[in-house]
Scaffold this motif. Structure first.
Motif, short mmCIF file in Angstrom:
data_model
loop_
_atom_site.label_atom_id
_atom_site.label_comp_id
_atom_site.label_asym_id
_atom_site.label_seq_id
_atom_site.Cartn_x
_atom_site.Cartn_y
_atom_site.Cartn_z
N LYS A 84 -0.92 -14.01 -6.43
CA LYS A 84 -1.23 -15.38 -6.03
C LYS A 84 -0.15 -16.35 -6.50
O LYS A 84 0.29 -17.23 -5.75
N ARG A 85 0.29 -16.19 -7.74
CA ARG A 85 1.29 -17.10 -8.28
C ARG A 85 2.67 -16.85 -7.67
O ARG A 85 3.48 -17.76 -7.55
N SER A 120 4.93 -14.89 8.71
CA SER A 120 3.50 -14.85 8.43
C SER A 120 3.21 -13.97 7.21
O SER A 120 4.07 -13.19 6.77
N PRO A 121 2.00 -14.06 6.67
CA PRO A 121 1.61 -13.15 5.59
C PRO A 121 1.74 -11.69 6.00
O PRO A 121 2.14 -10.84 5.19
N ASP A 157 -6.11 -9.65 -0.02
CA ASP A 157 -6.39 -8.30 -0.50
C ASP A 157 -5.27 -7.35 -0.13
O ASP A 157 -4.81 -6.54 -0.96
N ASP A 158 -4.81 -7.42 1.12
CA ASP A 158 -3.77 -6.51 1.59
C ASP A 158 -2.45 -6.75 0.86
O ASP A 158 -1.77 -5.79 0.47
N LEU A 159 -2.09 -8.01 0.66
CA LEU A 159 -0.84 -8.31 -0.03
C LEU A 159 -0.90 -7.88 -1.49
O LEU A 159 0.05 -7.30 -2.01
N THR A 160 -2.03 -8.12 -2.15
CA THR A 160 -2.18 -7.69 -3.54
C THR A 160 -2.04 -6.19 -3.66
O THR A 160 -1.36 -5.68 -4.56
N ASP A 206 -8.99 -13.91 3.27
CA ASP A 206 -9.35 -12.97 2.20
C ASP A 206 -8.69 -11.61 2.43
O ASP A 206 -8.23 -10.96 1.49
N LYS A 207 -8.65 -11.18 3.69
CA LYS A 207 -8.04 -9.89 3.99
C LYS A 207 -6.54 -9.91 3.70
O LYS A 207 -5.99 -8.94 3.16
#
Length: 221
Positions: free
Chosen positions: A75-76, A191-192, A91-94, A87-88
């Motif tokens: 997140k940071r 994009s993400p 979750d996917d990036l984390t 939210d997805k």
């Protein structure tokens, strides 16, 4: 620099990894985590003659996930755009960022670094200071490496009565900072999902390099 980054990540995430049920002070949490780290690194049941085994890696990974907050780090690293992620996407990036960190630092750990870390003793680390402001904390430590001392700062955040480590700083390097600029630059016009795919490509490159190295080292039939 590569050596310092590896040590920071391992000592940052693993020193802060322990199954403490209730939060103590940030410093006490790190001290307890160091005992956990030493127990894993110095466990004679793991054969480290050829580097770190998958079983040994899994033991360290489990310890890391007990106390290092990869979602907070992610997140940071993303910054303000995180607010617009679904939210997805979060979750996917984390998940993929965590996997990249594991492959970049833990799976590439070799015998030289493992021996250096395994040689650590309780007296090899000095806790110099602790600063707490609200639910954030910084713990200042000094690690005595085999060739020199290394000052390392740990950033922690308190949630639900527990302290979680999310960043490590030393010699001008910060785990968060290493990825912060990269994520920011990607998200300027992508994009993400694009960022997630870029990280997946980095993982594939690491795996391909590992497979090529393994094939080159295999004895001829």
């Amino acid at each position: 620099m590569k050596r310092i980054i590896m040590l920071l990540v391992l000592l940052g995430t693993l020193v802060a990894s322990t199954g403490v049920a209730r939060a103590e002070t940030p410093t006490e949490t790190l001290k307890a985590g160091l005992d956990s780290l030493l127990a894993i690194l110095q466990d004679p049941s793991y054969d480290t003659s050829h580097g770190i085994s998958q079983e040994h890696l899994d033991a360290m990974r489990n310890a890391v996930h007990q106390f290092f907050d990869f979602r907070e780090l992610t997140k940071r690293a993303v910054g303000r755009p995180w607010l617009n992620f679904t939210d997805k996407q979060r979750d996917d990036l984390t998940a993929v960022f965590t996997q990249l960190l594991e492959k970049t630092y833990l799976k590439k750990l070799n015998t030289e670094y493992l021996k250096e870390l395994a040689a650590f003793k309780k007296e090899s680390i000095s806790f110099l200071d602790e600063q707490v402001k609200g639910n954030k904390a910084m713990v200042y430590t000094r690690l005595q490496l085999t060739d020199k001392p290394l000052d390392v700062n740990f950033r922690l955040i308190e949630r639900d009565g527990r302290w979680w480590a999310y960043d490590v700083i030393g010699e001008g390097l910060t785990l968060l900072g290493i990825y912060q600029d990269e994520f920011k630059n990607v998200l300027i016009d992508k994009s993400p999902e694009d960022l997630i795919e870029i990280l997946k490509e980095k993982i594939r490159a690491i795996d391909e390099k590992k497979d090529a190295t393994t094939a080159a080292e295999a004895p001829a039939s």
